[in-house]
Design a protein around this motif. Structure first.
Motif, PDB file in Angstrom:
ATOM      1  N   ASN A 117       0.787  -1.233   0.000  1.00 55.53           N
ATOM      2  CA  ASN A 117       0.000   0.000   0.000  1.00 55.53           C
ATOM      3  C   ASN A 117       0.822   1.289   0.000  1.00 55.53           C
ATOM      4  N   PHE A 118       2.066   1.222   0.429  1.00 53.43           N
ATOM      5  CA  PHE A 118       2.814   2.466   0.616  1.00 53.43           C
ATOM      6  C   PHE A 118       4.137   2.540  -0.137  1.00 53.43           C
ATOM      7  N   THR A 119       4.458   1.545  -0.966  1.00 55.12           N
ATOM      8  CA  THR A 119       5.685   1.607  -1.760  1.00 55.12           C
ATOM      9  C   THR A 119       5.377   1.223  -3.202  1.00 55.12           C
ATOM     10  N   ASP A 120       6.368   1.404  -4.069  1.00 58.45           N
ATOM     11  CA  ASP A 120       6.186   1.039  -5.475  1.00 58.45           C
ATOM     12  C   ASP A 120       6.825  -0.306  -5.809  1.00 58.45           C
ATOM     13  N   THR A 121       7.061  -1.140  -4.796  1.00 60.54           N
ATOM     14  CA  THR A 121       7.650  -2.460  -5.058  1.00 60.54           C
ATOM     15  C   THR A 121       6.698  -3.307  -5.886  1.00 60.54           C
ATOM     16  N   ASP A 122       7.275  -4.149  -6.718  1.00 59.77           N
ATOM     17  CA  ASP A 122       6.462  -5.054  -7.527  1.00 59.77           C
ATOM     18  C   ASP A 122       6.379  -6.446  -6.903  1.00 59.77           C
ATOM     19  N   VAL A 123       6.986  -6.624  -5.730  1.00 58.30           N
ATOM     20  CA  VAL A 123       6.973  -7.934  -5.064  1.00 58.30           C
ATOM     21  C   VAL A 123       6.669  -7.780  -3.567  1.00 58.30           C
ATOM     22  N   PRO A 124       5.551  -7.141  -3.221  1.00 60.64           N
ATOM     23  CA  PRO A 124       5.305  -6.849  -1.804  1.00 60.64           C
ATOM     24  C   PRO A 124       5.162  -8.095  -0.930  1.00 60.64           C
ATOM     25  N   HIS A 125       4.529  -9.137  -1.461  1.00 58.73           N
ATOM     26  CA  HIS A 125       4.276 -10.317  -0.630  1.00 58.73           C
ATOM     27  C   HIS A 125       5.531 -11.158  -0.443  1.00 58.73           C
ATOM     28  N   ALA A 126       6.285 -11.351  -1.512  1.00 56.88           N
ATOM     29  CA  ALA A 126       7.552 -12.088  -1.379  1.00 56.88           C
ATOM     30  C   ALA A 126       8.512 -11.322  -0.478  1.00 56.88           C
ATOM     31  N   ASP A 127       8.597 -10.012  -0.695  1.00 56.18           N
ATOM     32  CA  ASP A 127       9.494  -9.172   0.098  1.00 56.18           C
ATOM     33  C   ASP A 127       9.083  -9.197   1.568  1.00 56.18           C
ATOM     34  N   GLY A 128       7.781  -9.089   1.839  1.00 58.20           N
ATOM     35  CA  GLY A 128       7.290  -9.104   3.216  1.00 58.20           C
ATOM     36  C   GLY A 128       7.511 -10.441   3.903  1.00 58.20           C
ATOM     37  N   PHE A 129       7.252 -11.527   3.187  1.00 54.74           N
ATOM     38  CA  PHE A 129       7.413 -12.861   3.763  1.00 54.74           C
ATOM     39  C   PHE A 129       8.869 -13.136   4.127  1.00 54.74           C
ATOM     40  N   LEU A 130       9.769 -12.825   3.204  1.00 52.77           N
ATOM     41  CA  LEU A 130      11.178 -13.106   3.438  1.00 52.77           C
ATOM     42  C   LEU A 130      11.796 -12.139   4.449  1.00 52.77           C
ATOM     43  N   THR A 131      11.316 -10.913   4.471  1.00 52.26           N
ATOM     44  CA  THR A 131      11.793  -9.952   5.464  1.00 52.26           C
ATOM     45  C   THR A 131      11.396 -10.405   6.867  1.00 52.26           C
ATOM     46  N   ALA A 132      10.146 -10.817   7.023  1.00 55.63           N
ATOM     47  CA  ALA A 132       9.684 -11.292   8.335  1.00 55.63           C
ATOM     48  C   ALA A 132      10.452 -12.535   8.773  1.00 55.63           C
ATOM     49  N   GLY A 133      10.672 -13.465   7.850  1.00 56.11           N
ATOM     50  CA  GLY A 133      11.430 -14.667   8.178  1.00 56.11           C
ATOM     51  C   GLY A 133      12.860 -14.345   8.564  1.00 56.11           C
ATOM     52  N   SER A 134      13.451 -13.391   7.876  1.00 60.92           N
ATOM     53  CA  SER A 134      14.827 -13.000   8.187  1.00 60.92           C
ATOM     54  C   SER A 134      14.931 -12.386   9.579  1.00 60.92           C
ATOM     55  N   LEU A 135      13.932 -11.630   9.973  1.00 59.99           N
ATOM     56  CA  LEU A 135      13.929 -11.065  11.331  1.00 59.99           C
ATOM     57  C   LEU A 135      13.879 -12.168  12.374  1.00 59.99           C
ATOM     58  N   VAL A 136      13.022 -13.147  12.149  1.00 62.25           N
ATOM     59  CA  VAL A 136      12.929 -14.276  13.080  1.00 62.25           C
ATOM     60  C   VAL A 136      14.265 -15.015  13.129  1.00 62.25           C
ATOM     61  N   GLY A 137      14.854 -15.280  11.970  1.00 59.59           N
ATOM     62  CA  GLY A 137      16.139 -15.971  11.922  1.00 59.59           C
ATOM     63  C   GLY A 137      17.232 -15.219  12.653  1.00 59.59           C
ATOM     64  N   GLN A 138      17.258 -13.907  12.481  1.00 59.63           N
ATOM     65  CA  GLN A 138      18.291 -13.090  13.118  1.00 59.63           C
ATOM     66  C   GLN A 138      18.153 -13.107  14.643  1.00 59.63           C
ATOM     67  N   LEU A 139      16.929 -13.034  15.130  1.00 59.36           N
ATOM     68  CA  LEU A 139      16.715 -13.054  16.580  1.00 59.36           C
ATOM     69  C   LEU A 139      17.081 -14.416  17.176  1.00 59.36           C
ATOM     70  N   LEU A 140      16.751 -15.490  16.468  1.00 61.69           N
ATOM     71  CA  LEU A 140      17.126 -16.829  16.943  1.00 61.69           C
ATOM     72  C   LEU A 140      18.644 -17.019  16.916  1.00 61.69           C
TER      73      LEU A 140
END
Length: 197
Positions: A117-140
């Motif tokens: 909704n707020f950026t011009d990315t063409d891959v919002p869902h892939a970017d969001g999914f992998l970003t969230a997973g990376s945060l979890v991985g980094q904290l673990l």
């Protein structure tokens, strides 16, 4: 730093190449549980933020700034542990695995909605999914949990496809290498957790 250059048939930029080397060193040091990995993580995250901005991967760009903060925290954790006891490699309890997966899901929904909704990315869902997973991985990883490598294996495999799609071929190769390093990290840390148990 954004001039195009070709190495072994791969098109890249000097900044992406520097980021590639720093990130690879980071993972190798993480597997060996060397606290200097966090310094390399900070620098590679900062340089990759610029690479991802140019590729319009804003979730990944923002993630790099979170990685800088998480790396400072992770460095502190690895040096001082909890209750001033050194951290050792352990496994998550079953209930904590559920929480980690729930955090990934919630992060995915929030990030992909924002990116859509707020950026011009063409891959919002892939970017969001992998970003969230990376945060979890980094904290673990910061807490020396074996399961961080499971997260990184899954995320890195998917990142290879995303980066190829975005034309970041050298970074896609890096993430292919990360998959192999994460498998090695999983084996090494699993053995350490078994020894401790």
């Amino acid at each position: 730093m954004n001039d195009t250059l070709t190495i072994a048939g791969l098109t890249t930029t000097p900044l992406e190449l520097i980021s590639f080397v720093l990130a690879a060193v980071t993972v190798i040091l993480n597997i060996r549980q060397k606290h200097w990995a966090w310094l390399f993580s900070i620098v590679s995250s900062a340089t990759y933020a610029a690479v991802f901005f140019d590729a319009r991967l804003y979730g990944d760009m923002g993630l790099q700034f979170v990685f800088v903060a998480a790396s400072i925290w992770g460095w502190y954790q690895w040096l001082h542990g909890s209750d001033h006891q050194p951290l050792v490699v352990t496994r998550l309890k079953s209930s904590h695995r559920v929480w980690a997966l729930a955090a990934w899901l919630v992060g995915f929904v929030l990030l992909s909605t924002f990116l859509d909704n707020f950026t011009d990315t063409d891959v919002p869902h892939a970017d969001g999914f992998l970003t969230a997973g990376s945060l979890v991985g980094q904290l673990l990883l910061a807490r020396k949990k074996v399961e961080n490598w499971h997260v990184w294996i899954a995320v890195d495999i998917l990142y290879v496809g995303l980066y190829l799609y975005k034309g970041l071929v050298l970074t896609a190769v890096l993430y292919g290498v990360f998959v192999l390093l994460a498998i090695a990290g999983l084996r090494t840390w699993s053995a350490l957790a078994r020894e401790r148990a």
